[in-house]
Design a protein around this motif. Structure first.
Motif, PDB file in Angstrom:
ATOM      1  N   ASP A   1     -10.044  35.713  35.279  1.00 22.16           N
ATOM      2  CA  ASP A   1     -11.267  35.866  34.499  1.00 22.16           C
ATOM      3  C   ASP A   1     -11.033  35.388  33.075  1.00 22.16           C
ATOM      4  OD1 ASP A   1     -12.455  36.900  36.711  1.00 22.16           O
ATOM      5  OD2 ASP A   1     -12.269  39.003  36.096  1.00 22.16           O
ATOM      6  N   ALA A   2     -12.103  34.919  32.458  1.00 20.47           N
ATOM      7  CA  ALA A   2     -11.971  34.359  31.110  1.00 20.47           C
ATOM      8  C   ALA A   2     -11.430  35.384  30.117  1.00 20.47           C
ATOM      9  CB  ALA A   2     -13.319  33.820  30.646  1.00 20.47           C
ATOM     10  N   GLU A   3     -11.872  36.660  30.237  1.00 22.23           N
ATOM     11  CA  GLU A   3     -11.449  37.662  29.247  1.00 22.23           C
ATOM     12  C   GLU A   3     -10.041  38.183  29.506  1.00 22.23           C
ATOM     13  OE1 GLU A   3     -13.925  39.622  32.467  1.00 22.23           O
ATOM     14  OE2 GLU A   3     -14.060  37.863  31.150  1.00 22.23           O
ATOM     15  N   ARG A   4      -9.532  38.041  30.748  1.00 22.81           N
ATOM     16  CA  ARG A   4      -8.196  38.553  31.065  1.00 22.81           C
ATOM     17  C   ARG A   4      -7.187  37.447  31.338  1.00 22.81           C
ATOM     18  NH1 ARG A   4      -8.585  43.093  35.614  1.00 22.81           N
ATOM     19  NH2 ARG A   4      -6.337  42.712  35.507  1.00 22.81           N
ATOM     20  N   GLN A   5      -7.614  36.225  31.249  1.00 19.25           N
ATOM     21  CA  GLN A   5      -6.755  35.107  31.629  1.00 19.25           C
ATOM     22  C   GLN A   5      -5.582  34.970  30.659  1.00 19.25           C
ATOM     23  OE1 GLN A   5      -7.638  30.515  31.630  1.00 19.25           O
ATOM     24  NE2 GLN A   5      -8.734  31.458  33.371  1.00 19.25           N
ATOM     25  N   GLY A   6      -4.374  35.077  31.216  1.00 20.19           N
ATOM     26  CA  GLY A   6      -3.173  34.961  30.398  1.00 20.19           C
ATOM     27  C   GLY A   6      -2.576  33.573  30.479  1.00 20.19           C
ATOM     28  N   GLU A   7      -1.374  33.449  29.905  1.00 15.81           N
ATOM     29  CA  GLU A   7      -0.711  32.148  29.874  1.00 15.81           C
ATOM     30  C   GLU A   7      -0.356  31.660  31.273  1.00 15.81           C
ATOM     31  OE1 GLU A   7       2.623  32.387  27.322  1.00 15.81           O
ATOM     32  OE2 GLU A   7       1.440  32.666  25.478  1.00 15.81           O
ATOM     33  N   ASN A   8       0.061  32.575  32.153  1.00 20.76           N
ATOM     34  CA  ASN A   8       0.433  32.171  33.521  1.00 20.76           C
ATOM     35  C   ASN A   8      -0.767  31.607  34.275  1.00 20.76           C
ATOM     36  OD1 ASN A   8       3.141  32.984  33.252  1.00 20.76           O
ATOM     37  ND2 ASN A   8       2.605  35.113  33.750  1.00 20.76           N
ATOM     38  N   ALA A   9      -1.916  32.269  34.157  1.00 18.97           N
ATOM     39  CA  ALA A   9      -3.120  31.790  34.850  1.00 18.97           C
ATOM     40  C   ALA A   9      -3.571  30.455  34.282  1.00 18.97           C
ATOM     41  CB  ALA A   9      -4.236  32.827  34.738  1.00 18.97           C
ATOM     42  N   ARG A  10      -3.538  30.312  32.948  1.00 16.82           N
ATOM     43  CA  ARG A  10      -3.957  29.045  32.344  1.00 16.82           C
ATOM     44  C   ARG A  10      -3.032  27.906  32.745  1.00 16.82           C
ATOM     45  NH1 ARG A  10      -5.289  32.437  27.906  1.00 16.82           N
ATOM     46  NH2 ARG A  10      -3.224  32.086  26.966  1.00 16.82           N
ATOM     47  N   LEU A  11      -1.735  28.199  32.848  1.00 16.40           N
ATOM     48  CA  LEU A  11      -0.778  27.175  33.253  1.00 16.40           C
ATOM     49  C   LEU A  11      -1.066  26.681  34.669  1.00 16.40           C
ATOM     50  CD1 LEU A  11       1.799  25.533  32.792  1.00 16.40           C
ATOM     51  CD2 LEU A  11       3.093  27.511  33.661  1.00 16.40           C
ATOM     52  N   LEU A  12      -1.316  27.599  35.594  1.00 14.12           N
ATOM     53  CA  LEU A  12      -1.597  27.207  36.981  1.00 14.12           C
ATOM     54  C   LEU A  12      -2.921  26.467  37.096  1.00 14.12           C
ATOM     55  CD1 LEU A  12      -0.407  30.430  38.848  1.00 14.12           C
ATOM     56  CD2 LEU A  12       0.723  28.197  38.839  1.00 14.12           C
ATOM     57  N   MET A  13      -3.920  26.838  36.289  1.00 13.72           N
ATOM     58  CA  MET A  13      -5.229  26.199  36.355  1.00 13.72           C
ATOM     59  C   MET A  13      -5.185  24.756  35.869  1.00 13.72           C
ATOM     60  SD  MET A  13      -7.663  28.213  37.565  1.00 13.72           S
ATOM     61  CE  MET A  13      -9.182  27.704  36.813  1.00 13.72           C
TER      62      MET A  13
ATOM     63  N   PRO B   1     -14.711  33.286  44.673  1.00 13.32           N
ATOM     64  CA  PRO B   1     -13.567  32.942  43.834  1.00 13.32           C
ATOM     65  C   PRO B   1     -13.931  32.753  42.367  1.00 13.32           C
ATOM     66  CG  PRO B   1     -14.236  31.054  45.160  1.00 13.32           C
ATOM     67  CD  PRO B   1     -15.031  32.219  45.638  1.00 13.32           C
ATOM     68  N   ALA B   2     -15.207  32.529  42.071  1.00  9.02           N
ATOM     69  CA  ALA B   2     -15.607  32.286  40.686  1.00  9.02           C
ATOM     70  C   ALA B   2     -15.515  33.549  39.838  1.00  9.02           C
ATOM     71  CB  ALA B   2     -17.018  31.718  40.637  1.00  9.02           C
ATOM     72  N   ASN B   3     -15.864  34.714  40.418  1.00 12.26           N
ATOM     73  CA  ASN B   3     -15.869  35.956  39.640  1.00 12.26           C
ATOM     74  C   ASN B   3     -15.130  37.099  40.319  1.00 12.26           C
ATOM     75  OD1 ASN B   3     -17.689  36.681  41.679  1.00 12.26           O
ATOM     76  ND2 ASN B   3     -19.468  36.151  40.420  1.00 12.26           N
TER      77      ASN B   3
END
Length: 501
Positions: free
Chosen positions: A169-181, A235-237
């Motif tokens: 989620d945009a408000e909880r997205q950390g560095e690990n999630a951003r890296l994979l995305m 998967p979107a939300n």
């Protein structure tokens, strides 16, 4: 003599009829009342691609009956292409093929889908876990940390999936999630993470139904399995649950569209919603007879129309049984009123009554003359039959000449039954006088009118035609009434002087 076998027979017939009727209503969704409307979606898939002048094979996923929806009909438009429907591992697909094609091509597939809220979800086999998941550095560390974090906050496969989705989620997205995305698309990435954590999951594609929409695309969803159950996630939300307007188009994790021998392939969808009578909406399913789905709908329409009338006869017979055994009304012939009631259905009540009285009255006059000729019974009845045919013919011609088209329907009267009725009334007149003729003739007309009102009721016609179990229920009721040996209602007047004293 014990009456137990008799009551057991009646009970078995009654319960069997009720069970068959309930099965057709709840399992096959046949409505109890006529005129019920059901929502039907007509969905059209248009496949577009550019052929390269080589052999072409187009493989597209197809929808099937599922939770909330039932597939009614489907057809295609594909000029010049061969077409076959195949089913592999529970997934339905359409395959178009042609030896040579070039240029822009369009293929069409149209399906009618009934909205069926009570339909059960399909039984799905748990997909195998992927064992070939390999991450490059540093994505392996990011995936492991995301899985560990979500796992510690979950209790089962479904709660783990929710927690894992929330990590993106945009408000909880950390560095690990951003890296994979940055490296993977969202839906395949989530399925990959779930499989790595030992949770069976797969990507499916569904169509959100909205009336009047054109050129729509499928949306991706994720099925998560836990033992024998499964849930659908957006998967979107990360929301769990299946929207009421979501039609799963491809539910086995395969590609929606594959084209060999062409480029720039795509599939778009258009949809319309409409309401139609419930009986028509489920007619195709009713035509597929099984042991528990035995119906008249599998017959040709001409025979169906015939049986729609035949199946009303037990209703008229029940009315006759009630009036003769419980009320005590006398009729001319046992079930002659039922046949007269059938004629009333064809002619209308007013026209039928007038025609019946005219034919019987003129027939009695002519029959009184025949009695002076001292004919044998067979010859006399034959003469009456010919006379009835002549009377009906004359009345039909006169009605046509005077512009009374309703009078033409008098030909629907059962001529043999009318002849025997005239013969029986004539003999009764000679032996017991006109009073008994009026009693039995009036009783026959009253019974015929009541039977007509019962048989011509739209709800009764719907029930008898669509629920054959009703015939067993009627049989049980008639057997019970036939066991009655008490006083009839019209016989109770004999005790009126006792009450006055």
């Amino acid at each position: 003599m014990s009456r137990l076998p008799f009551y057991l027979l009646v009970g078995v017939l009654f319960l069997a009829g009720v069970a068959m009727s309930l099965h057709r209503h709840y399992q096959l969704e046949v409505p109890w009342t006529p005129g019920e409307q059901r929502q039907v979606w007509e969905v059209e898939a248009q496949v577009n691609f550019t052929a390269l002048g080589d052999p072409v094979l187009v493989d597209m996923a197809l929808p099937s009956t599922q939770e909330g929806f039932r597939l009614l009909t489907e057809h295609t438009a594909s000029p010049g292409f061969g077409l076959s429907f195949v089913e592999e591992d529970g997934a339905r697909r359409a395959q178009w093929s042609i030896r040579e094609a070039s240029g822009s091509q369009q293929l069409y597939y149209t399906a009618q889908v009934l909205v069926a809220p009570d339909s059960r979800p399909p039984r799905l086999e748990t997909p195998p876990l992927r064992r070939d998941i390999v991450w490059e550095r540093p994505y392996d560390t990011a995936a492991a940390q995301l899985i560990e974090r979500a796992w510690s906050r979950s209790a089962d496969s479904f709660t783990f999936a929710r927690e894992l989705f929330h990590e993106f989620d945009a408000e909880r997205q950390g560095e690990n999630a951003r890296l994979l995305m940055t490296q993977f698309d969202r839906t395949p990435l989530l399925v990959r993470l779930l499989n790595q954590a030992g949770v069976p999951a797969r990507e499916v594609n569904g169509l959100l139904l909205e009336d009047g929409r054109r050129r729509q695309s499928l949306t991706s969803w994720i099925q998560v399995f836990d033992d024998q159950s499964w849930k659908l996630f957006d998967p979107a939300n990360g929301e769990q649950g299946r929207p009421d307007n979501l039609l799963i188009w491809e539910g086995s994790g395969q590609a929606v569209l594959e084209v060999q021998g062409g480029t720039n392939s795509r599939v778009t969808f258009s949809m319309l919603s409409r309401n139609q009578p419930a009986a028509a909406a489920v007619r195709n399913q009713l035509a597929e007879d099984t042991l528990l789905n035995f119906s008249i709908h599998s017959l040709p329409l001409e025979e169906q129309a015939l049986f729609q009338t035949i199946l009303l006869i037990p209703i008229g017979a029940l009315v006759v049984v009630l009036l003769r055994i419980l009320v005590g009304i006398k009729t001319s012939g046992t079930f002659m009123p039922v046949l007269i009631a059938l004629a009333f259905i064809q002619t209308s009540l007013a026209t039928g009554l007038i025609g019946f009285l005219l034919v019987v009255a003129v027939g009695l006059v002519i029959r009184s003359y025949l009695s002076y000729l001292n004919l044998l019974l067979v010859a006399r009845v034959t003469a009456v039959i010919i006379t009835v045919i002549g009377i009906i013919s004359v009345f039909s011609v006169l009605a046509y000449r005077f512009g009374l088209n309703a009078g033409l329907t008098i030909t629907f009267f059962p001529m043999i039954i009318l002849s025997w009725t005239i013969e029986r009334m004539s003999i009764l007149w000679e032996e017991e006088g006109p009073k008994q003729v009026l009693i039995q003739g009036g009783g026959s007309l009253i019974t015929a009118v009541l039977a007509f009102l019962a048989m011509n009721n739209p709800w009764v016609r719907h029930i008898t035609f669509n629920f054959l179990g009703v015939q067993l229920i009627l049989m049980a009721l008639i057997l019970l009434i036939g066991n009655y040996t008490g006083y009839r209602l019209l016989e109770l007047r004999r005790f009126k002087p006792v009450t006055e004293d």
